[in-house]
Design a protein around this motif. Sequence first.
Motif, PDB file in Angstrom:
ATOM      1  N   ARG A 565       1.041   8.440   2.991  1.00 24.92           N
ATOM      2  CA  ARG A 565       1.827   7.325   2.483  1.00 24.92           C
ATOM      3  C   ARG A 565       3.059   7.218   3.358  1.00 24.92           C
ATOM      4  NH1 ARG A 565       1.573   8.582  -4.025  1.00 24.92           N
ATOM      5  NH2 ARG A 565      -0.450   7.596  -4.446  1.00 24.92           N
ATOM      6  N   ALA A 566       3.220   6.078   4.015  1.00 25.59           N
ATOM      7  CA  ALA A 566       4.288   5.929   4.999  1.00 25.59           C
ATOM      8  C   ALA A 566       5.232   4.821   4.576  1.00 25.59           C
ATOM      9  CB  ALA A 566       3.700   5.617   6.376  1.00 25.59           C
ATOM     10  N   PRO A 567       6.519   4.983   4.823  1.00 28.60           N
ATOM     11  CA  PRO A 567       7.487   3.934   4.467  1.00 28.60           C
ATOM     12  C   PRO A 567       7.342   2.716   5.373  1.00 28.60           C
ATOM     13  CG  PRO A 567       8.564   5.717   5.650  1.00 28.60           C
ATOM     14  CD  PRO A 567       7.159   6.175   5.402  1.00 28.60           C
ATOM     15  N   VAL A 568       7.612   1.552   4.817  1.00 30.61           N
ATOM     16  CA  VAL A 568       7.594   0.305   5.584  1.00 30.61           C
ATOM     17  C   VAL A 568       8.997  -0.289   5.554  1.00 30.61           C
ATOM     18  CG1 VAL A 568       5.162  -0.183   5.210  1.00 30.61           C
ATOM     19  CG2 VAL A 568       6.835  -0.966   3.543  1.00 30.61           C
ATOM     20  N   ALA A 569       9.327  -1.026   6.624  1.00 31.76           N
ATOM     21  CA  ALA A 569      10.693  -1.533   6.759  1.00 31.76           C
ATOM     22  C   ALA A 569      10.955  -2.721   5.848  1.00 31.76           C
ATOM     23  CB  ALA A 569      10.953  -1.915   8.222  1.00 31.76           C
ATOM     24  N   THR A 570       9.964  -3.606   5.692  1.00 26.68           N
ATOM     25  CA  THR A 570      10.181  -4.814   4.918  1.00 26.68           C
ATOM     26  C   THR A 570      10.046  -4.549   3.422  1.00 26.68           C
ATOM     27  OG1 THR A 570       9.382  -7.062   4.528  1.00 26.68           O
ATOM     28  CG2 THR A 570       7.751  -5.417   5.187  1.00 26.68           C
ATOM     29  N   LYS A 571      10.794  -5.293   2.632  1.00 32.23           N
ATOM     30  CA  LYS A 571      10.700  -5.176   1.184  1.00 32.23           C
ATOM     31  C   LYS A 571       9.613  -6.067   0.605  1.00 32.23           C
ATOM     32  CE  LYS A 571      15.564  -3.908   0.483  1.00 32.23           C
ATOM     33  NZ  LYS A 571      16.828  -4.233  -0.235  1.00 32.23           N
ATOM     34  N   LYS A 572       9.120  -7.003   1.412  1.00 34.70           N
ATOM     35  CA  LYS A 572       8.085  -7.906   0.935  1.00 34.70           C
ATOM     36  C   LYS A 572       6.714  -7.306   1.194  1.00 34.70           C
ATOM     37  CE  LYS A 572      10.796 -12.127   1.650  1.00 34.70           C
ATOM     38  NZ  LYS A 572      10.830 -13.470   2.302  1.00 34.70           N
ATOM     39  N   ASN A 573       5.908  -7.223   0.141  1.00 34.93           N
ATOM     40  CA  ASN A 573       4.573  -6.662   0.285  1.00 34.93           C
ATOM     41  C   ASN A 573       3.593  -7.660   0.883  1.00 34.93           C
ATOM     42  OD1 ASN A 573       5.675  -4.485  -0.940  1.00 34.93           O
ATOM     43  ND2 ASN A 573       4.702  -4.803  -2.935  1.00 34.93           N
ATOM     44  N   ILE A 579       0.526  -1.807  -0.055  1.00 39.32           N
ATOM     45  CA  ILE A 579       1.965  -1.584   0.056  1.00 39.32           C
ATOM     46  C   ILE A 579       2.576  -1.763  -1.325  1.00 39.32           C
ATOM     47  CG2 ILE A 579       4.105  -2.381   1.101  1.00 39.32           C
ATOM     48  CD1 ILE A 579       2.552  -3.368   3.471  1.00 39.32           C
ATOM     49  N   ARG A 580       3.170  -0.688  -1.836  1.00 36.75           N
ATOM     50  CA  ARG A 580       3.829  -0.721  -3.140  1.00 36.75           C
ATOM     51  C   ARG A 580       5.098   0.119  -3.056  1.00 36.75           C
ATOM     52  NH1 ARG A 580       1.459  -2.652  -7.416  1.00 36.75           N
ATOM     53  NH2 ARG A 580       2.590  -1.249  -8.830  1.00 36.75           N
ATOM     54  N   GLN A 582       7.650  -0.158  -1.209  1.00 38.97           N
ATOM     55  CA  GLN A 582       8.026   0.098   0.178  1.00 38.97           C
ATOM     56  C   GLN A 582       7.319   1.314   0.774  1.00 38.97           C
ATOM     57  OE1 GLN A 582      12.564  -0.502  -0.568  1.00 38.97           O
ATOM     58  NE2 GLN A 582      12.197  -1.152   1.542  1.00 38.97           N
ATOM     59  N   LEU A 583       6.160   1.649   0.241  1.00 41.44           N
ATOM     60  CA  LEU A 583       5.303   2.690   0.790  1.00 41.44           C
ATOM     61  C   LEU A 583       3.923   2.096   1.030  1.00 41.44           C
ATOM     62  CD1 LEU A 583       6.162   5.867  -1.328  1.00 41.44           C
ATOM     63  CD2 LEU A 583       6.766   5.431   1.060  1.00 41.44           C
ATOM     64  N   GLU A 584       3.377   2.353   2.222  1.00 45.40           N
ATOM     65  CA  GLU A 584       2.044   1.863   2.544  1.00 45.40           C
ATOM     66  C   GLU A 584       1.047   3.014   2.504  1.00 45.40           C
ATOM     67  OE1 GLU A 584      -0.559  -0.452   5.988  1.00 45.40           O
ATOM     68  OE2 GLU A 584       1.536   0.082   6.358  1.00 45.40           O
ATOM     69  N   LEU A 585      -0.038   2.807   1.799  1.00 44.28           N
ATOM     70  CA  LEU A 585      -1.136   3.755   1.796  1.00 44.28           C
ATOM     71  C   LEU A 585      -1.978   3.502   3.041  1.00 44.28           C
ATOM     72  CD1 LEU A 585      -2.424   5.942  -0.172  1.00 44.28           C
ATOM     73  CD2 LEU A 585      -4.102   4.165  -0.696  1.00 44.28           C
ATOM     74  N   VAL A 586      -1.998   4.461   3.972  1.00 43.93           N
ATOM     75  CA  VAL A 586      -2.711   4.307   5.238  1.00 43.93           C
ATOM     76  C   VAL A 586      -4.145   4.791   5.047  1.00 43.93           C
ATOM     77  CG1 VAL A 586      -2.761   4.916   7.674  1.00 43.93           C
ATOM     78  CG2 VAL A 586      -0.575   4.659   6.493  1.00 43.93           C
ATOM     79  N   PRO A 587      -5.150   3.917   5.132  1.00 45.96           N
ATOM     80  CA  PRO A 587      -6.539   4.336   4.881  1.00 45.96           C
ATOM     81  C   PRO A 587      -7.007   5.398   5.858  1.00 45.96           C
ATOM     82  CG  PRO A 587      -6.341   1.940   4.841  1.00 45.96           C
ATOM     83  CD  PRO A 587      -5.044   2.466   5.378  1.00 45.96           C
ATOM     84  N   ASN A 588      -7.744   6.357   5.343  1.00 47.15           N
ATOM     85  CA  ASN A 588      -8.395   7.375   6.168  1.00 47.15           C
ATOM     86  C   ASN A 588      -9.821   6.897   6.429  1.00 47.15           C
ATOM     87  OD1 ASN A 588      -9.959   9.720   6.952  1.00 47.15           O
ATOM     88  ND2 ASN A 588      -8.224  10.977   6.342  1.00 47.15           N
ATOM     89  N   VAL A 589     -10.068   6.353   7.608  1.00 43.65           N
ATOM     90  CA  VAL A 589     -11.356   5.726   7.911  1.00 43.65           C
ATOM     91  C   VAL A 589     -12.472   6.749   8.014  1.00 43.65           C
ATOM     92  CG1 VAL A 589     -12.592   4.330   9.613  1.00 43.65           C
ATOM     93  CG2 VAL A 589     -10.225   3.792   9.037  1.00 43.65           C
ATOM     94  N   THR A 590     -12.182   7.911   8.598  1.00 48.06           N
ATOM     95  CA  THR A 590     -13.228   8.904   8.840  1.00 48.06           C
ATOM     96  C   THR A 590     -13.565   9.737   7.611  1.00 48.06           C
ATOM     97  OG1 THR A 590     -11.595  10.529   9.587  1.00 48.06           O
ATOM     98  CG2 THR A 590     -12.557   9.070  11.246  1.00 48.06           C
ATOM     99  N   PHE A 675      -4.700   1.920 -10.046  1.00 50.60           N
ATOM    100  CA  PHE A 675      -4.747   3.382 -10.160  1.00 50.60           C
ATOM    101  C   PHE A 675      -4.404   3.986  -8.806  1.00 50.60           C
ATOM    102  CE2 PHE A 675      -7.584   2.212 -13.677  1.00 50.60           C
ATOM    103  CZ  PHE A 675      -7.069   3.007 -14.691  1.00 50.60           C
ATOM    104  N   GLN A 676      -3.450   4.910  -8.810  1.00 50.55           N
ATOM    105  CA  GLN A 676      -3.077   5.663  -7.625  1.00 50.55           C
ATOM    106  C   GLN A 676      -3.173   7.145  -7.971  1.00 50.55           C
ATOM    107  OE1 GLN A 676       0.828   3.912  -6.943  1.00 50.55           O
ATOM    108  NE2 GLN A 676       0.038   2.774  -5.188  1.00 50.55           N
ATOM    109  N   MET A 677      -4.154   7.817  -7.400  1.00 51.31           N
ATOM    110  CA  MET A 677      -4.418   9.221  -7.704  1.00 51.31           C
ATOM    111  C   MET A 677      -3.948  10.095  -6.541  1.00 51.31           C
ATOM    112  SD  MET A 677      -5.863   8.811 -10.674  1.00 51.31           S
ATOM    113  CE  MET A 677      -6.624  10.381 -11.044  1.00 51.31           C
ATOM    114  N   ASP A 678      -3.506  11.284  -6.869  1.00 54.67           N
ATOM    115  CA  ASP A 678      -2.996  12.227  -5.879  1.00 54.67           C
ATOM    116  C   ASP A 678      -3.597  13.589  -6.188  1.00 54.67           C
ATOM    117  OD1 ASP A 678      -1.640  13.942  -4.248  1.00 54.67           O
ATOM    118  OD2 ASP A 678       0.363  13.337  -4.868  1.00 54.67           O
TER     119      ASP A 678
END
Length: 737
Positions: A565-573, A579-580, A582-590, A675-678
């Motif tokens: 989960r990486a921060p994004v600069a813009t406040k607009k999703n 993006i929720r 101001q954090l973006e969930l970066v997909p793990n493709v592999t 749903f956001q699971m960790d």
Amino acid sequence: MNMPLPRKIFSIFTVAGLWLQATAPVIAQQSGPAGINEARIQVSSELVLVNVVAHDKKGNLVRDLKKGDFTLLEDGKKQEISTFDFENVDELATAGPAEAAVSGVAGGALLGARKQAEPSLDARDRRLILLFFDFSAMDPEQINRSVDAAKKFVDTKMQPADLMALVSLATNMRVDLDFTDDKTKLLAALAAFNSGQGQGFENGSTGSAEGAAETSGAFSADDTDFNTFNADRKLLALQSLMQALGKLPQKKSLIYFSNGISQSGADNQSALRATTAAAVKANVSIYSLDIRGLQAFPPGGEAQSASLHGQSAYSGQSVLNDLSGNAASQETLATLSSDTGGKAFFDSNDFSGVFSQVQKDSSAYYVLGFTSNNPLKDGRFRRLKVQVNRTDLKLDFRAGYYAGRDFEHLNRADREQQLVDELDTQLPRVDVPLYAGAAYFRQDDAHYYLAVALVIPGSQIPFVTEKEKDNATIDIIGEALEGGKLRVGQLRDTVKLAVQSTQQVRRKNVQYNTGFVLAPGSYHLKFIVRENQSGRMGSFETDVQIPDLRKTPLKMSSVVLSSLRAPVATKKNGANPLIRDQLELVPNVTHVFAPDQHLYLQYEVYDAAKGKNPAPLGANVQSRTAKGAPAAKPAKDSIRVFTSIEFLQGATKIYESKPVVANEVTAPDRKAVIFQMDLSLEALKAGLYLCQVNVIDDVAGSFSFPRLPLLIRASAPSKPADYRPDGNVPRQRGDSK
């Protein structure tokens, strides 16, 4: 039809564009001794080889033609034949006493040789046959049938001119025996195959219970992603073989023992065309053999199978589905054979025909070599025509080949046109490995956001170090075609990378995230990437189905797996649901994770039913409350959606998380429960798992259980002395906000 609005997310950790994710380390090549400078002049000349078989009017092979008897045309222009050879395999086969020479003295290293090493195999006037056993999805009976057919040929029909090799694909690809004419070695290698080698990679269910056998299970699993992975690994295995086989100019025949290749779901279709192009370049003809033989499809299923779900057994739909599935699995095999000059053998229990055809096609043939007088390296298909000065002969030869490509001398306009042409070509380049993943999320009933992630290995990007920074430029172009024809979305971007050299970019993956807004339907996505140092390119094609969720009992989005989960600069999703806050969930493709990483999952449920059903005791109720305040009681007319995560290995459940229940809609504008699971993976052993997501709408009585393959790779051998796993089960955090 509404036009899609492309959405692009690019950023590095600091400035521009791409996410960097750690992968396995890459060991650099060692340089030569210091102080030695070599002046090197490199001259490249691409020799094109064409196999020609000549028959007279009676069908007999003609063996007395000379170089001057042939005329070779490329795109209608005459070419100078620079090399000429005649391979007369029958000469050795009919030499009489030479039959006793089948003793193993002939042969040499070809498949086992290093990439740059010259082959030690003398293939002059020899018939090169490679038996490729695809055990990855065969059942024990099919494995035994394949091996028995090969044994029968070696024992009774193998000729003195035949040099044979054995390669098998199960959990990995293995060269079981390099080229040899020793019957004893061949039979011993074939006898070493066992009927258990194919277990674990058979195609799974597509998620529909209609027409499936009754197994007393509560649901029908959707293994589409796993089937996609299974099809691609077969094609990549074939493609890797061509690199070794291309070291010899003689014709090679590859007999492919298979029970079908089903291309379904998000499949990289360019892999199929790249495989056939590699085979043509290596002078390899593929002869596909469907080891299933002649099959019957009873309306109610086979005798050893349970009765079928639904009404398809009585309407004839089950037979139609079986026939369609069988034809689809044979289609890829037929393409491999027809595009490489071989033949496909289907629906027959007599497997001797493929061996006879291989021997017939490679008994006697001419090899013409030429260097094209067309200097353009545009990658286009060039048609070949071979003529002979005798009108009573019939010639068989390859229809054409794909020209090479050049990048160094292209100007800016030509480079841009190269990208456009590459997007339109039927045989895109795959010099740079490119992986992609896609996931859909509903915006409203008529619009869906399709999130797309492109991944390039950092080791494939030639970075230039300047002022303690690694710099590189990547061009990206892509399109979305509705029904594979109408362009409804396009992408064009140039990403400049400038990262600190201490980040070791070459050991990481470069990921580019983008997206389209599309209506429900079938789409064909195609992406081309190019690194602008040497001009190497990569491509990825996939078919994507965005369902109309109005027709499904449980309306659910795709499931996205991530380790970042990486921060994004813009406040607009914008439109991107990943993006929720101001954090973006970066997909793990592999879908490859390390034990010390967290597994983040995100998925959404839409239009959840409301009812007077309080949450059960013991459930983890998720709702928006102030920190430290007691959880609010669910409203009388509230939703009640349960979810949990399971890890499976075969039929064994390794782990199941505690259930999480949502009682409110968390995205009212889209009527979505997010749903956001960790999950912490540190307590799970390394290995391949099926991650099953359980989702139940308790009020509506609907449910869904999607599955995704997941690999946890082994951890590094050394760990800090104070390292302690803090539990026997993964730590879990669940959220529905």
